[in-house]
Structures are given as structure tokens and as C-alpha cells.
Design a protein around this motif. Structure first.
Motif, PDB file in Angstrom:
ATOM      1  N   ILE A 193       0.702  -1.099  -0.005  1.00  0.00           N
ATOM      2  CA  ILE A 193       0.020  -0.031  -0.021  1.00  0.00           C
ATOM      3  C   ILE A 193       0.874   1.238  -0.039  1.00  0.00           C
ATOM      4  O   ILE A 193       1.952   1.424  -0.038  1.00  0.00           O
ATOM      5  CB  ILE A 193      -1.015   0.093   1.238  1.00  0.00           C
ATOM      6  CG1 ILE A 193      -0.057  -0.057   2.768  1.00  0.00           C
ATOM      7  CG2 ILE A 193      -1.829  -1.247   1.114  1.00  0.00           C
ATOM      8  CD1 ILE A 193      -1.016   0.204   3.826  1.00  0.00           C
ATOM      9  N   TYR A 242      -6.292   4.345  -6.087  1.00  0.00           N
ATOM     10  CA  TYR A 242      -4.851   3.860  -6.810  1.00  0.00           C
ATOM     11  C   TYR A 242      -5.261   3.554  -8.126  1.00  0.00           C
ATOM     12  O   TYR A 242      -6.586   3.408  -8.530  1.00  0.00           O
ATOM     13  CB  TYR A 242      -4.256   2.416  -6.341  1.00  0.00           C
ATOM     14  CG  TYR A 242      -3.882   2.471  -4.588  1.00  0.00           C
ATOM     15  CD1 TYR A 242      -2.483   2.675  -4.602  1.00  0.00           C
ATOM     16  CD2 TYR A 242      -4.678   2.234  -3.763  1.00  0.00           C
ATOM     17  CE1 TYR A 242      -2.017   2.649  -3.257  1.00  0.00           C
ATOM     18  CE2 TYR A 242      -4.462   2.031  -2.598  1.00  0.00           C
ATOM     19  CZ  TYR A 242      -2.851   2.195  -2.125  1.00  0.00           C
ATOM     20  OH  TYR A 242      -2.780   2.399  -0.789  1.00  0.00           O
ATOM     21  N   LYS A 283      -8.961  -1.370  -3.802  1.00  0.00           N
ATOM     22  CA  LYS A 283      -8.566  -1.096  -2.382  1.00  0.00           C
ATOM     23  C   LYS A 283      -9.585  -1.402  -1.572  1.00  0.00           C
ATOM     24  O   LYS A 283     -10.793  -1.134  -1.674  1.00  0.00           O
ATOM     25  CB  LYS A 283      -8.360   0.596  -2.460  1.00  0.00           C
ATOM     26  CG  LYS A 283      -7.997   1.233  -1.185  1.00  0.00           C
ATOM     27  CD  LYS A 283      -7.994   2.908  -1.356  1.00  0.00           C
ATOM     28  CE  LYS A 283      -7.525   3.131  -0.055  1.00  0.00           C
ATOM     29  NZ  LYS A 283      -8.648   3.115   1.203  1.00  0.00           N
ATOM     30  N   LEU A 304      -4.224  -3.118  -0.781  1.00  0.00           N
ATOM     31  CA  LEU A 304      -4.262  -2.904  -1.995  1.00  0.00           C
ATOM     32  C   LEU A 304      -4.094  -4.301  -2.785  1.00  0.00           C
ATOM     33  O   LEU A 304      -3.071  -4.998  -2.345  1.00  0.00           O
ATOM     34  CB  LEU A 304      -3.021  -2.059  -2.654  1.00  0.00           C
ATOM     35  CG  LEU A 304      -3.016  -1.718  -4.102  1.00  0.00           C
ATOM     36  CD1 LEU A 304      -4.140  -1.140  -4.675  1.00  0.00           C
ATOM     37  CD2 LEU A 304      -1.675  -0.974  -4.342  1.00  0.00           C
ATOM     38  N   ALA A 345      -0.813   6.361  -6.321  1.00  0.00           N
ATOM     39  CA  ALA A 345      -1.630   6.544  -5.265  1.00  0.00           C
ATOM     40  C   ALA A 345      -2.143   7.894  -5.173  1.00  0.00           C
ATOM     41  O   ALA A 345      -1.474   8.876  -5.242  1.00  0.00           O
ATOM     42  CB  ALA A 345      -1.452   5.963  -3.788  1.00  0.00           C
TER      43      ALA A 345
END
Length: 864
Positions: free
Chosen positions: A155, A169, A186, A191, A213
Motif C-alpha cells: 500500500i 490507486y 482498494k 491494495l 496512489a
């Protein structure tokens, strides 16, 4: 959480919340981070007034911190923030600020009994970008995973509060294929990379993903480069480039690291392309002459090759992956090319009558014993040339007599292959492997034929040609074949009638040219018995003596056959005056070889009678031809059916059984005795020996099927070893060897009246016989005629016997009358002793006479 309106106010004017102060006064201030220091100062008196809303004189108090502070200092009544900047993320880094407030708190004392609790709450602003700790990561995803399969990704981090934390993302790749295969998901604080389609390593084995991100304030993070490797699933087996690998190598190929054949296999899997090769064979490692490189598939020669042991190798090669889950197999055929590396071998088969006891096929020198009186052209054995090399290499093989020592006489034997060369002096036959050993001339030990050393040489015509030699030692044994001869043609001796009994009157001498001492030892005897009562001869030295007085010669004696049932059919008669036995009918040893009868002698002077037994052995003469048996197993024509294809197929596995097939067994008989009745068999056509062996027991064996064209005709005749002239059979046996799968090509079908033979591939004979009854009536007529002829012969014999008896009786009466007349006559005692002498050696046929004095009984054995 305050609304946006109040946030704007607090951003410019710190908000102070105060309450009624008695012993403790609470002051709470809200500020945004990153304010300058001049904005981070507070007047405590003003804060207190705002707190109480009274006119209490707070300015008269002295204010101080209860404890030293890293963040605040006080200059009464002003409270100041000591640091150069107010950074919420630094101050509250140890606080899980996403869910809790970030605040600083301190205590302020006065001179009175109350104190102040000051609390500074720091509000967040979006001053941090999201970031990934690592810019590049590598992940592996196996192909053929199901759709919606998810892979965990690292992440992005954002130090701002939840209000400004990571929002989502996204891919920044321009490749639309990535958008079709992958999706970023997400989920809470995780992630995930979600698969939208199944991956195929064989199509694409690698993907490069670029991910960023974005937080809730719109700030973008650094780029996360994700290197995705598609792991291969072993779904394809190795595949060879050829369906069959076939090569030819010579049998003298050396043992080395040089590859004779390379098998190659490929794998369609994208990563698992390493292939291991191994051999699959039915032969043990100690015998199998090849090995394979595990990694390259190259085949090498491990042991020496021998075409004569194995002319072709058939095995399989297995290609498999490292995990050994999938594999493929391909057949490999390696044919061995024959070279001329075997010298021809000479196999000697001598008939038992001529074979030495010490002779052995493995001996370097083979010994043969023959007699000097052996017939010219007599077969004494056979020679077979064997060469283990293939016929393609040895299309021609020759055998010749290299030397024959001593050379004072010509060689006593010759080789007969049925193929004659234009040069008669060259004893070489090319293209034949079977030879008859015959005598080449009439032998005579007295002329120097004693012992010969013969060197035989067999030669092939390969490249280079090879040869071998065998030595034959021929021993020629002396026989009693020389007749003793007198040194004079006429001997005359004179003596008076007064010569006493036992006086030597002369000496005769004879010589014998036989070499053997036992054969030239001479014995003497009188040729007739007319005057043996007067003259005797020494059987050892030939001296003659007076045996009796003159009066003894006047004693008349008569001889007669004893009359009984046996004497009526005797083929002999006897001269009653001198006792000479005469043959009156043709003798046939095969019908009767032995006669036994009695003879009476009567002395007319003393009237004494005696009886003696006569035994006559009939010596054999070669007067019968060999005759083939008329049984169904030896018919005049035979049809042999062989399955040639099956025989060839199994020849590699059971060479010794399939390649020596018993075709037939013929049998002939000869009523003659000894060598006169000893039978050998021969092919009429010498070319038949190239494929068939004909043994002395009548067995015919197929030993060579190479270039054998079916149907094949064999004609066999029989010959005895009679003397002086051997006789051949009047008829021959014809054998047709046919292909069992092509019966229509044979000269006659299976409905023939002759015997049918069928040979299966297991080498066993199965006999099918179909007896024809069409000649039944003809056979019956022949039997009736034979019976009538037999009855006529019996009647003629009875009549002839009666006539003979009448003649003998008349002669007997006449003889008695003459004897009576002679008894009254006087005799002249001057007798001239003229004798015919019979000279024989010690081993000749001398018709020995055994005499027993007791009872005047004599036993005579006469050979006719």
C-alpha cells in the motif's frame, strides 16, 4: 469536527474555550498546523477574561509553568510556542492520529490556589503526498489462475489524517492490454491486484505495471513499478522433431565421445524447457552398447559393436521435464553395417568309417584314416565353410588345397563342390560353401602312399580379404591286396619209391609285396587234396616231405551229403570221389547267408564211416541298389510348406532354432552288408548345398534363407559304398520347398497323392497326408497275379526235386559197382607227385579245417 465556517475563523483567529474558574481553569485552543511563530502566542489574561466574562483582576497574578516544556515557554502573561514551526505529523508521530486528535497540554500556576490547564489542539492540513516505500517490486503469478483471483500489493502511505489520506490507486500505463487483464482494488487498508482474465505464459510471460496512489486532497504518490512474472504451468509435454530416428553405423565404430545420433525434443511451455533424455531398452546395461547424454540427447557408443551378434538395435528414447510429470517417447533404430572382420572357418565332417578316435573339430590338426584299397572317388566326408560376416560382404568364398606334402605322389584327396574351374590344376571353387572330400586316385602303400599332411585354405573376398587354414593328416593303412608270388613258375622234385616217410624232398618259395608285416607273412598249402596222403608241405616255410607209403593211396573213400529235409533245398552238391563241394544254384546272401549240413565219408577197405559238419558262410557282393522306402513318410515326391516371413521375423530372437529347420527325413535301405549296404545321400544339383544341409542320416535341414527363392526343388539320390563299384538308387526323391503363404506357386497343390508337409515358425513339423484310393483295384489285381506265380513256383520246385533225387540214386548205384571192381585190381605204386600249390598269406581266406580224431568226426568250415 467543526464545520467549514468555523474552520475558516479558527484558521485566522485561535478559538479559546473557557469555563468558570475556581480551583482549576481549563483553557482549550484550536490551531492549524504550519502557522508561523507570531501566530502561536497567547495572552493568558485575555484568555481568562474571555473565560469568565468578569472584571476579575487577572492581570495582578504572576503566571509560570509547572514543569519545563519542550514546546512552550511563558513570559507572563504571554504564552509562546517555542519551535520554529508547528508540524502536526512530527509532534504527533507516535499517535494514531487517523482516529485521535493531536494536542499538546501543559499546566500553568498562579500565586493563588488555582492553576490553569492549557490544551493546544493541532488541526491537520493536506501537506503530505502519498508514497510507496519501494519504487520497484517483483511478483509471480501462475498462469491459468481463475478469473477474479487477487494478489496482494504493497500500500501507499500518507501521514495526513484520515481526512486527507489515500483515496484510490490507478495504473498510469498506456497499454490497454493491462487494463483488460488487471484491476486495482482498494479494500480497507489493503491494495489488491485482481485478475480479469486467465493469464497464458506461452503468449506473454511478463508484464510491467506502473501504479500511483492519489489522496483525498488530490495529491499523487510516487510511481510503484510492479514487475509481474507469469509462472509456467507444465501443460505441454516434450515433442521430438522426428517421429523416428534411424541411422547406420559400421560395426568397427570406436568407443568415443563422438555422437553417432542426436535426438532433439522441444517443449512449448514458456519456462520449463529443460529436457532430460534417457534410454528405454529391453537389454541389460552390460550388453547394450549405447548411452545417451542426459542433457543434449546425443547418443554415443559405449561397448564394441559386433554385426554377427546383433545387426540392428531397436530401442526408445524418453524425453521428460525436470518435474518428470510430462514426457514423450520416440523409437530409435540403429543398423550395424557389416565389415569383413571374421575370417572364414572350415568345418570338417568325416564319416565314422574314416574318422580317427583322437580327431576333434576343435583340434588344429584333423586326422583321417583310410585304407589303401578304398575306391577311387569314394566320399570320405564333407567340408563346410562358415563365415559369420553377412552375405553382402562375402558374396564369394573359396576353398583350396594350399599344399599336400610329401609331393612325390599326387594328393590322395580332392575337393568336390560341383563347380569346376577352367584351370584343372587350381583346386578352388568360388561361390560354394559345401564340399565333398573324395579320393582323387587309387591308393597304393607299396608305391609310397603312407601319410600326407594337407593344408586347406578358406578365403573370402571382402575388403580386405581374410583367410583361415586347417590341417588334415591323412593316414593310409596298408591292406592285404598283394597276391603272394612264387619265385619260380615251375618246381620239379624227384624221389624214389623207397624214400622214407618224413624225408624232405624240396622247397618252394613265394614273396608278398604288402608293407605290413602281418600281411606279408606267407603260409603254404597244397592246392588239391588228391595226393595229400603222399606229400605234405610245411605251411610256414614251403618245404615238402613224403607223408605216407604208396599203399595208402589205394584206399578208396566216397563222400555223400546226409539226406534230410535241409539237404533237399541246398544249392550245393558234392563229388563223391574227391569230396569237392560244388555250387549248383545261384546264391543270394540276402535271402540266406549261412548253410549248415553234414557229409558222410565211407572207407570201402575198412568199411568205416564217419560224418563231419559243414558250415558255409556266404560272402556279400554289392548286387543290390539302394531303395527308398515306400512308406508315406518317404514318398517319391514331398511338398514342404514353410512360413518364410515368420521365420525371418523370429530369427533375431531364436537364431539357433529358426535358422536350422528340419525340412524332411528320407530313408533308403540296401540289403547288402557292410560297406556294400552303407548308404550316403546326395543332392543331384550341387547348388542346393548353398541353402540346405543333407546329413548322412537322411535329414535335410534348411540352414540359410538368404536369397532363397521359393518354390525350390530338391532332388536326392542314394549311393552305397559297395566295392568294386558303388551303386546309385534307381529312383530319386523329389522335394518341393514352398511358401506356405503362396501355395498356388507350388508345382502341385495339397490334393496331391503324395505327402504334404507344413513347417510352422516354431520349427516343428506337422504332417498332412492324403492317401489316394484310386489305385485300389489295380493293387488287387497285382496281388492275385503274385499269388498265382507263387503257386506255380512251388509246383516246379517239387517236380525238380523228384528228378534230382532219381539222378543221384542212379549215380550212387553205379559208384558201388565200380568200387567192387576196384577192390580186386592191383595198383602200380610208382606215382608222380604233381601238385598244384595254393599259397595264401596269414590273413587270407584259407578255408580252415578243424578235425576231431575222436569218433572219426570232422568239423569243416568252408567260406564260399
Amino acid at each position: 469536527m467543526i464545520n467549514s465556517y468555523y474552520l475558516i475563523i479558527l484558521f485566522y483567529f485561535p478559538n479559546v474555550l473557557t469555563y468558570d474558574c475556581r480551583e482549576i481553569c481549563n483553557l482549550t485552543v484550536y490551531v492549524y498546523e504550519n502557522l508561523s511563530n507570531d501566530q502561536l502566542q497567547w495572552n493568558i489574561i485575555d484568555l481568562l477574561y474571555n473565560r469568565t466574562l468578569t472584571s476579575f483582576p487577572f492581570e495582578h497574578y504572576q503566571y509560570s509553568l509547572s514543569n519545563p516544556s519542550d514546546y512552550f515557554e511563558i513570559e507572563s502573561p504571554i504564552l509562546k510556542f517555542r519551535l520554529s514551526e508547528l508540524d502536526r505529523e512530527k509532534i504527533c508521530s507516535k499517535i494514531v492520529y487517523h482516529d485521535h486528535e493531536c494536542s499538546l497540554q501543559l499546566q500553568i500556576f498562579t500565586q493563588t490556589s488555582f492553576f490553569i490547564i492549557f490544551k493546544l489542539i493541532i488541526l491537520d492540513i493536506n501537506d503530505w503526498k502519498p508514497y510507496f516505500k519501494d519504487d520497484h517490486i517483483h511478483i509471480n503469478i501462475r498462469e491459468n489462475l481463475p478469473i477474479n483471483y487477487r494478489v496482494q500489493l504493497p500500500i501507499a502511505y500518507d501521514h495526513d489524517s484520515t481526512e486527507y489520506n489515500v483515496d484510490y490507486y490507478k495504473f498510469i500505463n498506456d497499454d490497454p492490454v493491462i487494463q483488460q487483464l488487471f484491476q486495482l482494488e482498494k479494500f480497507h487498508d489493503e491494495l489488491r491486484l485482481k485478475l480479469l482474465k486467465q493469464l497464458d505464459c506461452e503468449k506473454t510471460n511478463h508484464y510491467q505495471l506502473e501504479i500511483i496512489a492519489i489522496d483525498k486532497g488530490g495529491l499523487e504518490s510516487n510511481v510503484l513499478h510492479v514487475n509481474v512474472t507469469i509462472d509456467d504451468l507444465n501443460e505441454f509435454q516434450p515433442r521430438f522433431k522426428q517421429r523416428l530416428y534411424h541411422t547406420h553405423i559400421p560395426e568397427h565404430t570406436p568407443i568415443s565421445n563422438t555422437s553417432i545420433l542426436n535426438v532433439i525434443a522441444t517443449d512449448d511451455d514458456c519456462y520449463d524447457k529443460i529436457i532430460h533424455y534417457s534410454l528405454l531398452r529391453d537389454i541389460s546395461n552390460d550388453v547394450f552398447p549405447f548411452e545417451i547424454d542426459k542433457y543434449t540427447g546425443s547418443i554415443y557408443v559405449l561397448h564394441e559393436l559386433d554385426y554377427e551378434k546383433m545387426s540392428s538395435y531397436r530401442f526408445r528414447v524418453k524425453a521428460s521435464n525436470l518435474d518428470q510429470i510430462t514426457s514423450s517417447i520416440v523409437p530409435v533404430v540403429i543398423d550395424i553395417i557389416d565389415i569383413n572382420d571374421n575370417q572364414p572357418l572350415i568345418q570338417i565332417n568325416i564319416l565314422n568309417d574314416y574318422k580317427s578316435i583322437n580327431s576333434n573339430e576343435d583340434n588344429e590338426e584333423f586326422m583321417i584314416n583310410i585304407k589303401e584299397n578304398i575306391q577311387f572317388g569314394q566320399v570320405i566326408g564333407t567340408l563346410i565353410i562358415r563365415d559369420n560376416d553377412s552375405i553382402m560382404i562375402n558374396r564369394k568364398i573359396s576353398l583350396k588345397i594350399l599344399s599336400c606334402w610329401p609331393t612325390k605322389n599326387s594328393c590322395p584327396i580332392e575337393l568336390d563342390s560341383g563347380i569346376r574351374n577352367s584351370d584343372e590344376n587350381e583346386k578352388t571353387s568360388i561361390g560354394s560353401t559345401n564340399y565333398l572330400i573324395r579320393t582323387s586316385r587309387q591308393l597304393d602303400t607299396e608305391m609310397g602312399d603312407d601319410q600326407y599332411t594337407i593344408i586347406l585354405e578358406a578365403r573370402d573376398y571382402g575388403d580386405p580379404p581374410l583367410s583361415s587354414q586347417r590341417r588334415l593328416l591323412v593316414l593310409i593303412h596298408d591292406q592285404n591286396d598283394c597276391t603272394p608270388k612264387f619265385t619260380q613258375s615251375n618246381y620239379q622234385f624227384h624221389f624214389s619209391e623207397s624214400t622214407p616217410v618224413g624225408f624232405s624232398i624240396g622247397h618252394v618259395n613265394a614273396v608278398d609285396r604288402d608293407l605290413s608285416p602281418s600281411f606279408h607273412r606267407i603260409q603254404y598249402k597244397l592246392a588239391d587234396n588228391e595226393n595229400n596222403h603222399i606229400i605234405e608241405i610245411n605251411s610256414n616255410n614251403g618245404s615238402q616231405v613224403s607223408a605216407d607209403s604208396c599203399l595208402s593211396s589205394s584206399i578208396p573213400i566216397s563222400y555223400h551229403l546226409v539226406k534230410d529235409k535241409a539237404s533237399a533245398t541246398l544249392p550245393f552238391s558234392i563229388d563223391s570221389r574227391n569230396g569237392i563241394i560244388i555250387v549248383v544254384r545261384e546264391l543270394d546272401r540276402e535271402r540266406k547267408a549261412f548253410f549248415q549240413f553234414f557229409v558222410d565219408s565211407f572207407n570201402h577197405k575198412t568199411h568205416q564211416a564217419s560224418q563231419t559238419e559243414i558250415q558255409i558262410n556266404i560272402l556279400d557282393e554289392n548286387d543290390h541298389y539302394p531303395m527308398f522306402d515306400n512308406s508315406i513318410d518317404n514318398a517319391r515326391e514331398q511338398y514342404i510348406y514353410i512360413n518364410k516371413s515368420l521365420s525371418s521375423k523370429y530369427s533375431h530372437e531364436k537364431n539357433s532354432i529358426i535358422n536350422n529347420i528340419l525340412i524332411a527325413h528320407i530313408s533308403a535301405t540296401d540289403p547288402d552288408e557292410g560297406s556294400n549296404g552303407l548308404i550316403n545321400y546326395y543332392f543331384t544339383n550341387n547348388e542346393n548345398y548353398a541353402f540346405f544341409h543333407l546329413y548322412s542320416n537322411g535329414s535335410i535341414v534348411l540352414y540359410n534363407q538368404n536369397n532363397l527363392q521359393l518354390p525350390y526343388r530338391l532332388e536326392v539320390y542314394a549311393r552305397d559304398q559297395g566295392s568294386p563299384v558303388p551303386l546309385n538308387s534307381k529312383e530319386s526323391v523329389v522335394i518341393y520347398v514352398c511358401d506356405a503363404l503362396k501355395r498356388n506357386e507350388c508345382p502341385s497343390d495339397e490334393s496331391s497323392e503324395h505327402q504334404q508337409w507344413l513347417l510352422g515358425f516354431n520349427g516343428k513339423n506337422q504332417i498332412k497326408t492324403d492317401r489316394v484310393t484310386a489305385n485300389f483295384y489295380l493293387g488287387s489285381i497285382f496281388i492275385m497275379i503274385s499269388i498265382l506265380l507263387f503257386i506255380v513256383i512251388i509246383i516246379v520246385c517239387i517236380v525238380w526235386n523228384l528228378i534230382i533225387k532219381g539222378q543221384i540214386k542212379g549215380k550212387h548205384d553205379h559208384l558201388h559197382g565200380n568200387l567192387s571192381k576196384l577192390s580186386t585190381e592191383s595198383y602200380n605204386c610208382r606215382t608222380e607227385a604233381r601238385k598244384n600249390l595254393i599259397v595264401s598269406d596269414s590273413l587270407g581266406d584259407s578255408s580252415p579245417t578243424m578235425t576231431s580224431i575222436d569218433g572219426n568226426h570232422r568239423l569243416k568250415s568252408v567260406a564260399v
